[in-house]
Every structure is written in structure tokens, then in C-alpha cells.
Design a protein around this motif. Structure first.
Motif, PDB file in Angstrom:
ATOM      1  N   ASP A   1       0.846  -1.196   0.000  1.00 28.79           N
ATOM      2  CA  ASP A   1       0.000   0.000   0.000  1.00 28.79           C
ATOM      3  C   ASP A   1       0.884   1.250   0.000  1.00 28.79           C
ATOM      4  N   VAL A   2       0.761   2.075  -1.022  1.00 27.46           N
ATOM      5  CA  VAL A   2       1.528   3.319  -1.089  1.00 27.46           C
ATOM      6  C   VAL A   2       0.612   4.539  -1.114  1.00 27.46           C
ATOM      7  N   THR A   3      -0.675   4.330  -0.889  1.00 31.65           N
ATOM      8  CA  THR A   3      -1.638   5.428  -0.908  1.00 31.65           C
ATOM      9  C   THR A   3      -1.703   6.083   0.460  1.00 31.65           C
ATOM     10  N   ARG A   4      -1.451   7.387   0.509  1.00 33.37           N
ATOM     11  CA  ARG A   4      -1.469   8.094   1.778  1.00 33.37           C
ATOM     12  C   ARG A   4      -2.904   8.341   2.241  1.00 33.37           C
ATOM     13  N   PRO A   5      -3.104   8.426   3.548  1.00 31.06           N
ATOM     14  CA  PRO A   5      -4.447   8.733   4.040  1.00 31.06           C
ATOM     15  C   PRO A   5      -4.835  10.170   3.714  1.00 31.06           C
ATOM     16  N   ALA A   6      -6.111  10.450   3.812  1.00 31.39           N
ATOM     17  CA  ALA A   6      -6.611  11.821   3.674  1.00 31.39           C
ATOM     18  C   ALA A   6      -6.797  12.386   5.072  1.00 31.39           C
ATOM     19  N   VAL A   7      -6.411  13.643   5.282  1.00 32.97           N
ATOM     20  CA  VAL A   7      -6.546  14.256   6.603  1.00 32.97           C
ATOM     21  C   VAL A   7      -6.867  15.730   6.436  1.00 32.97           C
ATOM     22  N   ALA A   8      -7.671  16.270   7.343  1.00 36.58           N
ATOM     23  CA  ALA A   8      -8.070  17.679   7.262  1.00 36.58           C
ATOM     24  C   ALA A   8      -8.396  18.188   8.658  1.00 36.58           C
ATOM     25  N   PHE A   9      -8.177  19.469   8.851  1.00 38.84           N
ATOM     26  CA  PHE A   9      -8.572  20.109  10.100  1.00 38.84           C
ATOM     27  C   PHE A   9     -10.088  20.229  10.161  1.00 38.84           C
TER      28      PHE A   9
ATOM     29  N   ARG B   1      -0.624  15.217  11.399  1.00 40.27           N
ATOM     30  CA  ARG B   1       0.040  14.099  10.739  1.00 40.27           C
ATOM     31  C   ARG B   1      -0.840  12.865  10.894  1.00 40.27           C
ATOM     32  N   ALA B   2      -1.185  12.251   9.782  1.00 39.12           N
ATOM     33  CA  ALA B   2      -2.016  11.042   9.802  1.00 39.12           C
ATOM     34  C   ALA B   2      -1.225   9.882   9.210  1.00 39.12           C
ATOM     35  N   TYR B   3      -1.211   8.759   9.923  1.00 38.32           N
ATOM     36  CA  TYR B   3      -0.514   7.557   9.482  1.00 38.32           C
ATOM     37  C   TYR B   3      -1.543   6.455   9.232  1.00 38.32           C
ATOM     38  N   ASP B   4      -1.414   5.755   8.095  1.00 34.53           N
ATOM     39  CA  ASP B   4      -2.286   4.606   7.882  1.00 34.53           C
ATOM     40  C   ASP B   4      -1.627   3.349   8.449  1.00 34.53           C
ATOM     41  N   ARG B   5      -2.297   2.216   8.302  1.00 37.00           N
ATOM     42  CA  ARG B   5      -1.806   0.973   8.910  1.00 37.00           C
ATOM     43  C   ARG B   5      -0.498   0.505   8.280  1.00 37.00           C
ATOM     44  N   ARG B   6      -0.220   0.962   7.073  1.00 37.36           N
ATOM     45  CA  ARG B   6       1.025   0.586   6.409  1.00 37.36           C
ATOM     46  C   ARG B   6       2.159   1.527   6.785  1.00 37.36           C
ATOM     47  N   GLY B   7       1.826   2.666   7.422  1.00 38.99           N
ATOM     48  CA  GLY B   7       2.832   3.649   7.790  1.00 38.99           C
ATOM     49  C   GLY B   7       2.924   4.813   6.840  1.00 38.99           C
ATOM     50  N   ASN B   8       2.086   4.838   5.787  1.00 36.96           N
ATOM     51  CA  ASN B   8       2.071   5.991   4.896  1.00 36.96           C
ATOM     52  C   ASN B   8       1.626   7.229   5.670  1.00 36.96           C
TER      53      ASN B   8
ATOM     54  N   ALA C   1      -9.880  12.142   9.295  1.00 30.76           N
ATOM     55  CA  ALA C   1      -8.868  11.351   8.592  1.00 30.76           C
ATOM     56  C   ALA C   1      -9.510  10.069   8.079  1.00 30.76           C
ATOM     57  N   ALA C   2      -9.076   9.638   6.899  1.00 31.06           N
ATOM     58  CA  ALA C   2      -9.627   8.424   6.307  1.00 31.06           C
ATOM     59  C   ALA C   2      -8.555   7.752   5.464  1.00 31.06           C
ATOM     60  N   ASP C   3      -8.641   6.435   5.386  1.00 27.36           N
ATOM     61  CA  ASP C   3      -7.714   5.670   4.578  1.00 27.36           C
ATOM     62  C   ASP C   3      -8.401   4.399   4.112  1.00 27.36           C
ATOM     63  N   GLN C   4      -8.046   3.929   2.928  1.00 25.43           N
ATOM     64  CA  GLN C   4      -8.679   2.739   2.361  1.00 25.43           C
ATOM     65  C   GLN C   4      -8.538   1.518   3.257  1.00 25.43           C
ATOM     66  N   HIS C   5      -7.429   1.411   3.996  1.00 22.22           N
ATOM     67  CA  HIS C   5      -7.212   0.262   4.874  1.00 22.22           C
ATOM     68  C   HIS C   5      -7.252   0.619   6.357  1.00 22.22           C
ATOM     69  N   GLY C   6      -7.590   1.858   6.667  1.00 24.41           N
ATOM     70  CA  GLY C   6      -7.719   2.259   8.054  1.00 24.41           C
ATOM     71  C   GLY C   6      -6.601   3.179   8.513  1.00 24.41           C
ATOM     72  N   VAL C   7      -6.963   4.147   9.343  1.00 25.36           N
ATOM     73  CA  VAL C   7      -6.014   5.100   9.912  1.00 25.36           C
ATOM     74  C   VAL C   7      -5.464   4.522  11.208  1.00 25.36           C
ATOM     75  N   ALA C   8      -4.142   4.551  11.350  1.00 24.28           N
ATOM     76  CA  ALA C   8      -3.508   4.034  12.569  1.00 24.28           C
ATOM     77  C   ALA C   8      -3.504   5.086  13.667  1.00 24.28           C
TER      78      ALA C   8
END
Length: 464
Positions: free
Chosen positions: A301-309, A370-377, A326-333
């Protein structure tokens, strides 16, 4: 041997006109207000990170699919095995309804919002105008759909007899990488229904808005998952109406599978099936789309999560609550807030919220999420706010019974108040004001408020 199959699963309703209502959530489609199944299965949450992909083809093996504005640009050339030609248009309505549940464009102010907004639809007509057909045509349709590169094959049809012909066709589709999704049937019995009961097929039952099984939905250990059994849909004329039965639940699951297939890295059919089945809500078996997304493998997974104030003013004071989406296709960590380069907090659960003490300083402060997904993106967004924790400066002058107030503040003055005998008698905007003090005033104050909300109180008692 040709075996006849009842294509339109008993209990699938015809279209009934429904009034257009304002959607309570983002999609502006007129039929969305009635799509309770989207919120029940949390598809609306999944949309924040994935809404489908044109690389994903979902085959609708049914009565055909008619062109509609809600499918424009995504309806592929099909095949008609019932009439043995290349015209896969719908002469019944059933297949078009299934296709719109799967992939009607979302947020386009037209029709409904399908589960997979950007998936492409491959129409495969295997049933005639009356909704009848044969296992032979269905098997041929399955094989052809697989050969066209379908990632998901949706079958809102079935019969009571098992068939080596169907099993072979399903097995062939699976070797081509397709996930086959089929209706469990609408007789309200535990008797196996085919092709849904073929072990590798994802068999779908129907549930109500409360999550309980519809009385008409077939059931049993052979049913893998359930989904909303009544959904708004569009027929060949584009009319929106209720579409009920496991015929409706099946394309809903097929659309969900399309969402999962749209993620990065592209999952296999087995991974999609496993994710949907292992995350289903028990005891109902209802699918949970965000949970299924999180269950997919994340390696690659190389897709970064989406994040906004969230909403935060440009001018703040004291203790400030900062929210984030924050949102991510595989979940936000996790999501972190930094202020002035200093870590303020880490939140691992939505809704994301942070408490920041901006006092005692007065300055422009850079904020960073700063938002990190489960893959660390990692995804980063920044904005600046002005922290003002200093009250305005107030100068008073007297001239008889007139009190002249002059106020200065780096962020600007919001208002002045004259307080006589403990009661506010006058409110005025601006940094300078002249107040007339009553002769019987025992106490006089001027309260000054800056634009950040800081307050200064100055005493101004005047003699008789």
C-alpha cells in the motif's frame, strides 16, 4: 441437459415511484435519503477513502442492463446469451436495477448513489423478458464475463437444483480471478439455492433496517453474508423505486466487493471474500464495509491517508479544542497534532480531537496534523492560527459626566460595554467611545473585549 432457472428471485419487487428527498449526508442524489442500507453497512464511512475505480469491472449476469445517465461512461458493451446476440439491453428491468445498486454515480444529483461510484458495469444477459433462463446460458454468461476481465460477477438469480455445469463455470471464473456473488433466494427456507450454495460462491441473504433477517430470505450455514434486502434502484426509464429481495442484497454486496477491489494494492478475489466474511456482524451476518477494508492486506500500500482540520477559528485563546478528519482505504492508525513544532497529542480513534493550551503567549502559531495509515504511509496538512491571550489596553478620560474610553489591542477590539451599578447599560463597537454616566451612578465600569474574547475591566466612577 438444459435446466430452467427462475431468474427473477421471488420477492424482488417491481419499481414503485418514490418521492425525492434531501439526502441527510453528502451525496446529493435524490434517491439517497431512502438508502438506509448505506449507513447500516457503513458504506458512507468507506466513501471517505474509496469510491471505486474504473479498473474494476463488475459483471451483472441478469436480464441485461439499459443505458442510464447514472451509468454514463461506465456501461461496457455486453452480450445476450438468452437471444444469442450482442444486444444486452434490458427488456425486463431486473438487471438495470441491480446495476444501479452496484454502481450508480454518486453525488451527481441524479438517481441514487450506487455502492461503487466509479466501477464499470459489464451487462451479461442470460434471462429473457419474463425473467426466465437456463443453467446453460448462465454458465456461458459466467465464462464470458470472466473472459472479459470482470473482477466481480453478480448473479441475482438461481434455482433449486445443483449443477456440474454451473460448478464448472464458477470454477472457470475463479481461475480468471473473479469473485462470484449470488442470491440465496427468497423462499424463507434453509434449503440450498444454486449457484449461491456452491461453496466458493459468496452467498447473500437479505436483512432489514434493524439487522434482522427478512422472513422471505433463505438462510442456513451455506449463506455467507447478508446485506440490506430493500434498496432504492432505477429501472430502464431511470425511475427510482424500491427493489427488494436477495436479488437486491446481492448487487449491494457486489458493489462492496467492487470497493474492496478498488484499493491499493489490488486484492485477490479470495482476499476480498475473506475480508467480507470474517468482518461480518454477528449473528445477522451483515457486511461491514470499513471493517472489510481494514481486513485487507496492506503490504504494498503506497496510498497516503486523507486528513483535514475540523472547524477552528483563525484567532484563538486559552484552551482550544482542535478536531481532525482522517480516512484511509485500509484504516487510519493514528493522527497527531503539532503546535509550533511541539507534539500536542496523538489520537488513534475517530473522531479525532486534541486539547491545546495556547496560553500564555500571543503569536502566530503553525499547526500541523500528521495522519498515518496501517502501512505507515504519512499525510501532513498545515495551517496557522493567531493565539491571543492578552486582554486589551483601556484608557479612560473624564469630562464632566462624560467618560471617554480608548482601547487598543493587537487583534482588534470587538466591543465596549458601559456597566452602571453592576448592569450593562450601553454596548458599542469600535476602539473609542464616549459614554454619558447617569447622575445617580454609584459605580461605573468599562469592559473591553478583543476579537479573541479576552476582556479588560476598567473602573471609571465619576463624581457628582
Amino acid at each position: 441437459m438444459r435446466k430452467l432457472v427462475a431468474g427473477l428471485i421471488a420477492g424482488a419487487s417491481m419499481l414503485v415511484a418514490a418521492p425525492a428527498q434531501a439526502a441527510p449526508v453528502r451525496p446529493a442524489d435524490p434517491g439517497f435519503a431512502g438508502q438506509w442500507g448505506v449507513t447500516q453497512t457503513h458504506v458512507d464511512d468507506a466513501w471517505s477513502s474509496v469510491r471505486g475505480s474504473s479498473r474494476v469491472i463488475v459483471a451483472v449476469v441478469d436480464t441485461g442492463v439499459s443505458p442510464l445517465p447514472d451509468l454514463a461512461g461506465r456501461l461496457l458493451p455486453g452480450r445476450d446469451f438468452a437471444n444469442h446476440d450482442n444486444d444486452a439491453s434490458d427488456d425486463n428491468g431486473h438487471g438495470t436495477m441491480a446495476a444501479t445498486v452496484i454502481a450508480a454515480s454518486g453525488n451527481n444529483r441524479t438517481g441514487i448513489a450506487g455502492v461503487c461510484w466509479f466501477c464499470r458495469i459489464l451487462p451479461v444477459k442470460v434471462l429473457n423478458a419474463k425473467g426466465g433462463g437456463s443453467y446453460t446460458d448462465i454458465a456461458l454468461g459466467l465464462r464470458w464475463a470472466a473472459d472479459q476481465g470482470a473482477s466481480v460477477i453478480s448473479l441475482s438469480l438461481g434455482g433449486s437444483d445443483d449443477s456440474p455445469l454451473l460448478r464448472d463455470a464458477v470454477a472457470y471464473a475463479e481461475t480468471k480471478g473473479a469473485l462470484v456473488v449470488a442470491a440465496a433466494g427468497n423462499r424463507g427456507v434453509a434449503t440450498a439455492h444454486y449457484p449461491a450454495a456452491i461453496p466458493s460462491v459468496l452467498a447473500v441473504g437479505g436483512v432489514t433496517s434493524s439487522g434482522s433477517r427478512y422472513d422471505w430470505s433463505n438462510h442456513g450455514s451455506w449463506v455467507d453474508v447478508t446485506a440490506p434486502g430493500c434498496n432504492p434502484a432505477q429501472g430502464p426509464t431511470g425511475l427510482i423505486g424500491q427493489y427488494c429481495g436477495t436479488s437486491s442484497a446481492t448487487p449491494f454486496v457486489a458493489g462492496a466487493a467492487g470497493l474492496l477491489a478498488s484499493t491499493d494494492p489490488a486484492p485477490t478475489a479470495t482476499q476480498i471474500r475473506t475480508a467480507l466474511v470474517t468482518t461480518r456482524a454477528l449473528p445477522s451476518g451483515r457486511i461491514d464495509v470499513p471493517a472489510a477494508l481494514r481486513a485487507l492486506p496492506v503490504d504494498g500500500d503506497v496510498t497516503r491517508p486523507a486528513v483535514a482540520f475540523g472547524a477552528v477559528g483563525a484567532l484563538v485563546r486559552g484552551r482550544v479544542t482542535i478536531t481532525a478528519a482522517a480516512a484511509d482505504q485500509h484504516g487510519v492508525a493514528r493522527v497527531q497534532l503539532y503546535a509550533g513544532g511541539r507534539l500536542i497529542g496523538t489520537d488513534t480513534t475517530a473522531p479525532y480531537s486534541f486539547a491545546w493550551q495556547s496560553a500564555p503567549g500571543t503569536a502566530t502559531v503553525p499547526l500541523e496534523l500528521r495522519a498515518y495509515d496501517r502501512r505507515g504511509n504519512l499525510a501532513v496538512v498545515r495551517r496557522s492560527v493567531r493565539a491571543d491571550n492578552v486582554a486589551p489596553v483601556v484608557r479612560l478620560a473624564k469630562s464632566g459626566r462624560t467618560l471617554i474610553a480608548r482601547v487598543a489591542d493587537v487583534s482588534g477590539v470587538a466591543r465596549l460595554e458601559l456597566v452602571v451599578n453592576g448592569r450593562v447599560t450601553v454596548r458599542r463597537a469600535g476602539p473609542v467611545s464616549r459614554f454619558t454616566v447617569p447622575a445617580k451612578a454609584r459605580s461605573v465600569q468599562v469592559r473591553a473585549y478583543d476579537r479573541a474574547g479576552n476582556r479588560r475591566v476598567a473602573n471609571g466612577k465619576l463624581g457628582g
